[in-house]
Write a protein that holds these residues in place. Structure first.
Motif, PDB file in Angstrom:
ATOM      1  N   ALA A 184       0.858  -1.353   0.064  1.00 43.12           N
ATOM      2  CA  ALA A 184      -0.073  -0.177   0.066  1.00 43.12           C
ATOM      3  C   ALA A 184       0.912   1.251   0.007  1.00 43.12           C
ATOM      4  O   ALA A 184       0.500   2.130  -0.870  1.00 43.12           O
ATOM      5  N   ASN A 185       1.856   1.204   0.675  1.00 43.15           N
ATOM      6  CA  ASN A 185       3.023   2.382   0.560  1.00 43.15           C
ATOM      7  C   ASN A 185       3.459   2.840  -0.794  1.00 43.15           C
ATOM      8  O   ASN A 185       3.620   3.791  -1.029  1.00 43.15           O
ATOM      9  N   LEU A 188       0.891   3.939  -2.621  1.00 46.92           N
ATOM     10  CA  LEU A 188       0.544   5.666  -2.098  1.00 46.92           C
ATOM     11  C   LEU A 188       1.674   6.597  -2.535  1.00 46.92           C
ATOM     12  O   LEU A 188       1.498   7.559  -3.261  1.00 46.92           O
ATOM     13  N   ASN A 189       3.147   6.095  -2.814  1.00 47.05           N
ATOM     14  CA  ASN A 189       3.964   7.022  -3.564  1.00 47.05           C
ATOM     15  C   ASN A 189       3.759   7.189  -4.828  1.00 47.05           C
ATOM     16  O   ASN A 189       4.140   8.528  -5.331  1.00 47.05           O
ATOM     17  N   ALA A 190       3.270   6.255  -5.371  1.00 45.69           N
ATOM     18  CA  ALA A 190       3.061   6.480  -6.947  1.00 45.69           C
ATOM     19  C   ALA A 190       1.980   7.630  -7.303  1.00 45.69           C
ATOM     20  O   ALA A 190       2.017   8.435  -8.003  1.00 45.69           O
ATOM     21  N   LEU A 191       0.836   7.355  -6.117  1.00 44.31           N
ATOM     22  CA  LEU A 191      -0.206   8.397  -6.426  1.00 44.31           C
ATOM     23  C   LEU A 191       0.166   9.739  -6.131  1.00 44.31           C
ATOM     24  O   LEU A 191      -0.162  10.658  -6.656  1.00 44.31           O
ATOM     25  N   GLU A 205      -5.504  11.631   3.519  1.00 39.80           N
ATOM     26  CA  GLU A 205      -6.324  10.531   4.098  1.00 39.80           C
ATOM     27  C   GLU A 205      -7.182   9.690   2.856  1.00 39.80           C
ATOM     28  O   GLU A 205      -7.288   8.802   2.899  1.00 39.80           O
ATOM     29  N   VAL A 206      -7.333  10.589   1.871  1.00 44.49           N
ATOM     30  CA  VAL A 206      -8.158  10.218   0.659  1.00 44.49           C
ATOM     31  C   VAL A 206      -6.948   9.288  -0.256  1.00 44.49           C
ATOM     32  O   VAL A 206      -7.324   8.168  -0.919  1.00 44.49           O
ATOM     33  N   LEU A 207      -5.934   9.830  -0.490  1.00 47.69           N
ATOM     34  CA  LEU A 207      -4.910   9.082  -1.034  1.00 47.69           C
ATOM     35  C   LEU A 207      -4.566   7.550  -0.281  1.00 47.69           C
ATOM     36  O   LEU A 207      -4.556   6.639  -0.944  1.00 47.69           O
ATOM     37  N   VAL A 208      -4.479   7.760   1.099  1.00 47.77           N
ATOM     38  CA  VAL A 208      -4.371   6.560   1.765  1.00 47.77           C
ATOM     39  C   VAL A 208      -5.340   5.538   1.494  1.00 47.77           C
ATOM     40  O   VAL A 208      -5.161   4.136   1.403  1.00 47.77           O
ATOM     41  N   ILE A 218      -2.325  -1.625  -8.897  1.00 46.34           N
ATOM     42  CA  ILE A 218      -1.875  -0.108  -9.378  1.00 46.34           C
ATOM     43  C   ILE A 218      -2.785   0.462 -10.405  1.00 46.34           C
ATOM     44  O   ILE A 218      -3.117   1.574 -10.216  1.00 46.34           O
ATOM     45  N   ARG A 219      -3.098  -0.137 -11.437  1.00 46.54           N
ATOM     46  CA  ARG A 219      -3.985   0.458 -12.582  1.00 46.54           C
ATOM     47  C   ARG A 219      -5.292   0.794 -11.974  1.00 46.54           C
ATOM     48  O   ARG A 219      -5.925   1.762 -12.161  1.00 46.54           O
ATOM     49  N   ALA A 220      -5.929   0.027 -10.782  1.00 48.48           N
ATOM     50  CA  ALA A 220      -7.078   0.249 -10.400  1.00 48.48           C
ATOM     51  C   ALA A 220      -7.012   1.589  -9.569  1.00 48.48           C
ATOM     52  O   ALA A 220      -7.978   2.419  -9.409  1.00 48.48           O
ATOM     53  N   ALA A 221      -5.854   1.702  -8.730  1.00 51.19           N
ATOM     54  CA  ALA A 221      -5.625   2.939  -7.971  1.00 51.19           C
ATOM     55  C   ALA A 221      -5.631   4.160  -8.940  1.00 51.19           C
ATOM     56  O   ALA A 221      -6.215   5.215  -8.191  1.00 51.19           O
TER      57      ALA A 221
END
Length: 474
Positions: A184-185, A188-191, A205-208, A218-221
């Protein structure tokens, strides 16, 4: 809802816009990237030990992106076949043969000559998903391509076992590289990098929450991020919660590794609970892999004892239809085996991947039975008779005719639209044999000739009727 102005980039697909341009940008998977570079270096030095590479992992974790990044980093052209393309033997031969030998231009306009040995990366996406007449002979052609191709080949698969079941030869010809689900981290860094480049503000908090929801996809995120980027910050949290979790069940081999290598039996139990497989099927996987992992004879005996107790409960389910016994069976084959084996043996996790021999034989038998059933149905319908008469009285004669008369076999295959398995039954050979392949190729050739003849007749009829033909119809 009130939307924020996203400017000119609002219409772009962010998964494509932010696709990695080199292997260093791949999220996580440092070991896989290292293996992929090592394989590519061997091609760059003209000394490849393996002509192909197989990228294995769940959907959305970056397998296709890794192939694109590799081609870009090494300056290779790329030829890609995905699930939407016809991937039969003829199509693959064209790609690996003519396509790999043709010249091309780079994006900068630089001429690239295949005669000078400049490489092209050939990518088969979803190579484990070859089905039907459209993809007939594809698996066999992929193996042949890896033997003969002068170009690097990458196969991208979600299910390694499905690929090797259909094309077992690839195991010796290709390097198998397993890509892991990013944390998840890492997601998160990619986002954070994406929103920085897009110059938008999204609450942390939304990104998390998006990163957690994605479960490593990743694609879904990225798609979730783009879908809420136009909203006001106070609307984002509510929408992200509505998007929900993507509960991605682990693959079978991952659960096997958890059971055999984990030191925590409760984690092994949790992994099996999340697996989308019934205990009566999964027990076969455990049984097949116990001898490969547990080397000590006493410990191996204890493991099989646990498995036998588990099988007793499965038997009670079958006799009494009391499915609550599945819980006892599952705990014995997960926690019980983990207690005996977990973390006690120095075994590389990648070796715990042997497909149950029993399932292989049953699968082969099932496909043969299904082919026989559909063949009987087609012949019975064609002759307006019962299935029993077709099976007992008609098929034996048709089989003799097909074996002795190839033209009759081709005509029959065209008339009844026979599948490879059905033709194999009539010829008394395996469905991947040369005889079946020849019949299928002749059928496709006859279909094309018939279509061309029909078009020519239609044009002639229209000329006779005095209709004007377009210039392009002559």
């Amino acid at each position: 809802m009130e939307e924020r102005d996203m400017g000119r980039n609002n219409h772009l697909d962010w998964t494509e816009r932010y696709r990695p341009s080199n292997l260093s940008e791949i999220i996580g998977n440092g070991s896989a990237v290292k293996q992929l570079r090592s394989w590519a270096d061997s091609w760059a030095k003209k000394r490849p030990k393996k002509k192909g590479a197989i990228l294995v992992g769940p959907p959305g974790i970056g397998k296709t992106s890794a192939a694109h990044a590799l081609a870009n980093e090494y300056g290779w052209d790329m030829i890609e076949l995905n699930a939407s393309d016809k991937r039969n033997a003829s199509s693959i031969d064209k790609v690996v043969g003519h396509g790999s030998r043709s010249d091309s231009f780079s994006e900068e306009g630089e001429f690239r000559s295949s005669a000078r040995g400049e490489l092209k990366l050939i990518v088969f996406d979803e190579a484990d998903n070859l089905f039907g007449r459209e993809d007939y002979g594809g698996a066999k052609a992929i193996v042949q391509a890896m033997r003969s191709s002068a170009q690097p080949i990458i196969l991208i698969v979600n299910d390694y076992y499905e690929l090797t079941r259909r094309a077992s030869g690839v195991k010796k010809l290709a390097m198998t590289i397993y890509m892991e689900i990013p944390s998840a981290n890492q997601v998160l860094n990619a986002l954070k990098i994406i929103i920085s480049k897009e110059q938008i503000e999204i609450p942390s908090e939304v990104l998390v929450q998006i990163a957690k929801n994605s479960e490593g996809d990743i694609r879904a995120a990225i798609n979730d991020l783009q879908s809420i980027a136009h909203l006001r910050p106070d609307q984002m949290s509510e929408v992200v919660m509505d998007l929900g979790w993507r509960d991605i069940p682990p693959q079978t081999y991952q659960v096997l590794e958890e059971i055999f290598l984990s030191k925590d039996p409760s984690e092994a139990r949790k992994a099996l609970i999340r697996l989308d497989e019934t205990p009566d099927k999964f027990i076969l996987w455990v049984d097949e892999n116990i001898p490969r992992v547990i080397k000590d004879a006493r410990a191996r005996s204890s493991a099989f004892d646990m498995l036998s107790r588990s099988d007793i409960f499965l038997g009670r389910v079958g006799r009494r239809q009391h499915y609550r016994f599945w819980a006892y069976s599952s705990e014995l084959m997960s926690m019980g085996i983990a207690v005996v084996s977990g973390g006690k043996f120095d075994v590389y996790s990648g070796t715990i991947r042997r497909f149950p021999e029993y399932l292989i034989k049953m699968s082969q038998s099932k496909s043969r039975r299904n082919a026989l059933k559909t063949l009987i149905s087609k012949i019975a319908k064609e002759h307006h008779t019962s299935s029993e008469v077709a099976r007992e009285s008609i098929i034996p004669y048709i089989r003799s005719l097909c074996i002795s008369n190839t033209e009759f076999a081709v005509e029959l295959a065209m008339e009844l639209e026979l599948q490879p398995g059905e033709i194999a039954l009539l010829l008394g050979v395996e469905s991947d044999s040369d005889e079946v392949e020849r019949i299928m190729n002749m059928t496709e050739g006859a279909d094309r000739s018939s279509s061309e003849d029909d078009e020519g007749k239609d044009r002639a009829d229209r000329c006779v009727e005095g209709q004007q033909l377009s210039l392009f119809e002559f």
